[in-house]
Design a protein around this motif. Structure first.
Motif, PDB file in Angstrom:
ATOM      1  N   LEU A   1     -57.264  68.882  12.892  1.00 28.05           N
ATOM      2  CA  LEU A   1     -56.022  69.612  12.654  1.00 28.05           C
ATOM      3  C   LEU A   1     -55.677  69.627  11.169  1.00 28.05           C
ATOM      4  O   LEU A   1     -55.378  70.688  10.590  1.00 28.05           O
ATOM      5  N   LEU A   2     -55.733  68.472  10.525  1.00 24.86           N
ATOM      6  CA  LEU A   2     -55.366  68.378   9.113  1.00 24.86           C
ATOM      7  C   LEU A   2     -56.343  69.143   8.233  1.00 24.86           C
ATOM      8  O   LEU A   2     -55.932  69.770   7.229  1.00 24.86           O
ATOM      9  N   GLN A   3     -57.618  69.089   8.540  1.00 25.26           N
ATOM     10  CA  GLN A   3     -58.605  69.805   7.740  1.00 25.26           C
ATOM     11  C   GLN A   3     -58.370  71.306   7.786  1.00 25.26           C
ATOM     12  O   GLN A   3     -58.479  71.991   6.763  1.00 25.26           O
ATOM     13  N   HIS A   4     -58.028  71.824   8.960  1.00 24.81           N
ATOM     14  CA  HIS A   4     -57.803  73.266   9.071  1.00 24.81           C
ATOM     15  C   HIS A   4     -56.548  73.673   8.324  1.00 24.81           C
ATOM     16  O   HIS A   4     -56.534  74.691   7.613  1.00 24.81           O
ATOM     17  N   ILE A   5     -55.474  72.900   8.476  1.00 29.33           N
ATOM     18  CA  ILE A   5     -54.218  73.221   7.795  1.00 29.33           C
ATOM     19  C   ILE A   5     -54.388  73.126   6.285  1.00 29.33           C
ATOM     20  O   ILE A   5     -53.846  73.944   5.530  1.00 29.33           O
ATOM     21  N   ASP A   6     -55.171  72.144   5.826  1.00 29.53           N
ATOM     22  CA  ASP A   6     -55.405  71.979   4.394  1.00 29.53           C
ATOM     23  C   ASP A   6     -56.082  73.211   3.789  1.00 29.53           C
ATOM     24  O   ASP A   6     -55.837  73.561   2.625  1.00 29.53           O
ATOM     25  N   LYS A   7     -56.925  73.878   4.575  1.00 28.08           N
ATOM     26  CA  LYS A   7     -57.653  75.048   4.075  1.00 28.08           C
ATOM     27  C   LYS A   7     -56.972  76.373   4.404  1.00 28.08           C
ATOM     28  O   LYS A   7     -57.474  77.440   4.039  1.00 28.08           O
ATOM     29  N   ASN A   8     -55.845  76.295   5.104  1.00 26.78           N
ATOM     30  CA  ASN A   8     -55.124  77.504   5.498  1.00 26.78           C
ATOM     31  C   ASN A   8     -54.224  77.961   4.356  1.00 26.78           C
ATOM     32  O   ASN A   8     -53.246  77.281   4.012  1.00 26.78           O
ATOM     33  N   PRO A   9     -54.498  79.107   3.735  1.00 25.61           N
ATOM     34  CA  PRO A   9     -53.697  79.561   2.592  1.00 25.61           C
ATOM     35  C   PRO A   9     -52.283  79.980   2.970  1.00 25.61           C
ATOM     36  O   PRO A   9     -51.436  80.167   2.087  1.00 25.61           O
ATOM     37  N   PHE A  10     -52.017  80.100   4.260  1.00 22.40           N
ATOM     38  CA  PHE A  10     -50.697  80.520   4.714  1.00 22.40           C
ATOM     39  C   PHE A  10     -49.845  79.352   5.200  1.00 22.40           C
ATOM     40  O   PHE A  10     -48.771  79.552   5.756  1.00 22.40           O
ATOM     41  N   GLU A  11     -50.326  78.140   4.990  1.00 19.62           N
ATOM     42  CA  GLU A  11     -49.624  76.955   5.483  1.00 19.62           C
ATOM     43  C   GLU A  11     -49.579  75.887   4.398  1.00 19.62           C
ATOM     44  O   GLU A  11     -50.600  75.557   3.796  1.00 19.62           O
TER      45      GLU A  11
END
Length: 320
Positions: free
Chosen positions: A86-96
């Motif tokens: 979860l954290l890895q995806h959010i870290d790479k999400n430019p909209f979050e």
């Protein structure tokens, strides 16, 4: 036990049994495994168990204890893996930014209770107090009731404050969020959706292990237990006959243990799987191989141990 239940003390004397019940386990927990044995239905021994020695109960109790410890460690590894994904995806999400998702999650109507749980944990957990007071504004009324009145918490802090159930809700909330969908349109790698049919049995097993509940006290199939299709397909690849599959996956504990192994194969790292496989193989050698001779006359227990003997080492087979 001897007079009313027909339990023998051939392999363990009555004095040894008394010492065991005084020093190592109580009667209620030890005797719970007797449900895996049949009773005489008629004759002079009506109501007494068939071929049940107290030693058999002790061995099942010991096996169950060590199995719970292993299962809990596996559940904790799965919980950690979910956090990392979860954290890895959010870290790479430019909209979050890691803060907006927390606000959105905690202010959603269906998650209002989580704020109350977080406020309550300032009383019940010394290990998270500092984090809660740093990232949440907590107010207490005249009756000592505490509420959250302000939130300035990032996602990487929130995941450390949530229960496993709350973490699963957070994961699902992000998966369904607009910012996640925007990231996919932007070209981000999709986040693997957690299959509730598999992850909920893991959650149930985690709670049972954390509360030290006996797992193997009832090994018979149950009418209300229906395994999800991925588990039946998985077990079919392990040289387990269809008849055995159907019986064992209809037992709640064995079905949840199977789900645990299945999910662990998918979410755990290669190193974690290698280390856990060694521990599980040691468990099989120490408990299952050494105790199987005690249960030659009890097909229910013996076949269940043989099922575990095939399921547990499958961590290192090819995962999805």
């Amino acid at each position: 036990m001897r007079v009313e239940k027909g339990i023998r003390f051939d392999l363990m004397t009555e004095n040894e049994a008394i010492g065991f019940l005084k020093e190592k386990n109580n009667y209620l927990r030890t005797a719970s495994y007797r449900k895996n044995y049949k009773k005489n239905l008629k004759g002079k021994n009506e109501g007494k168990y068939i071929d049940l020695d107290f030693k058999y109960l002790v061995e099942l109790s010991s096996l169950d204890r060590d199995l719970r410890a292993l299962a809990l460690d596996m559940c904790i590894d799965i919980e950690h893996a979910i956090k990392i994904r979860l954290l890895q995806h959010i870290d790479k999400n430019p909209f979050e930014d890691g803060y907006a998702i927390v606000q959105d999650f905690l202010q959603a109507q269906e998650n209002q209770h989580v704020l109350g749980e977080i406020a309550g944990r300032t009383k019940s957990s010394n290990y998270t107090n500092d984090l809660i007071y740093k990232y949440f504004r907590i107010e207490e009324d005249a009756f000592g009731y505490r509420t959250v009145c302000g939130i300035d918490c990032p996602i990487w802090v929130l995941v450390e404050l949530l229960t496993f159930t709350e973490l699963l809700h957070l994961y699902g909330h992000y998966y369904d969020s607009d910012t996640y969908k925007q990231s996919l349109a932007y070209g981000s790698k999709p986040l693997k959706k957690l299959d509730e049919r598999l992850i909920l049995p893991v959650r149930s097993l985690r709670n049972a292990c954390a509360h030290n509940n006996c797992l193997l006290c009832t090994l018979a199939p149950a009418k209300g237990t229906s395994p999800p299709l991925p588990l039946t397909q998985f077990v079919s690849l392990l040289s387990i006959s269809q008849g055995i599959r159907q019986k064992k996956l209809r037992n709640r504990a064995l079905m949840e243990i199977t789900a645990l192994v299945y999910v662990y194969r998918i979410l755990a790292t290669s190193r974690e799987k290698q280390d856990m496989a060694k521990r599980l193989n040691a468990f099989i050698d120490r408990h299952i191989h050494q105790t199987e001779p005690y249960f030659q006359s009890n097909d229910l227990v013996l076949s269940s141990l043989q099922y575990l003997e095939k399921i547990l080492p499958s961590l290192l087979t090819t995962s999805e």
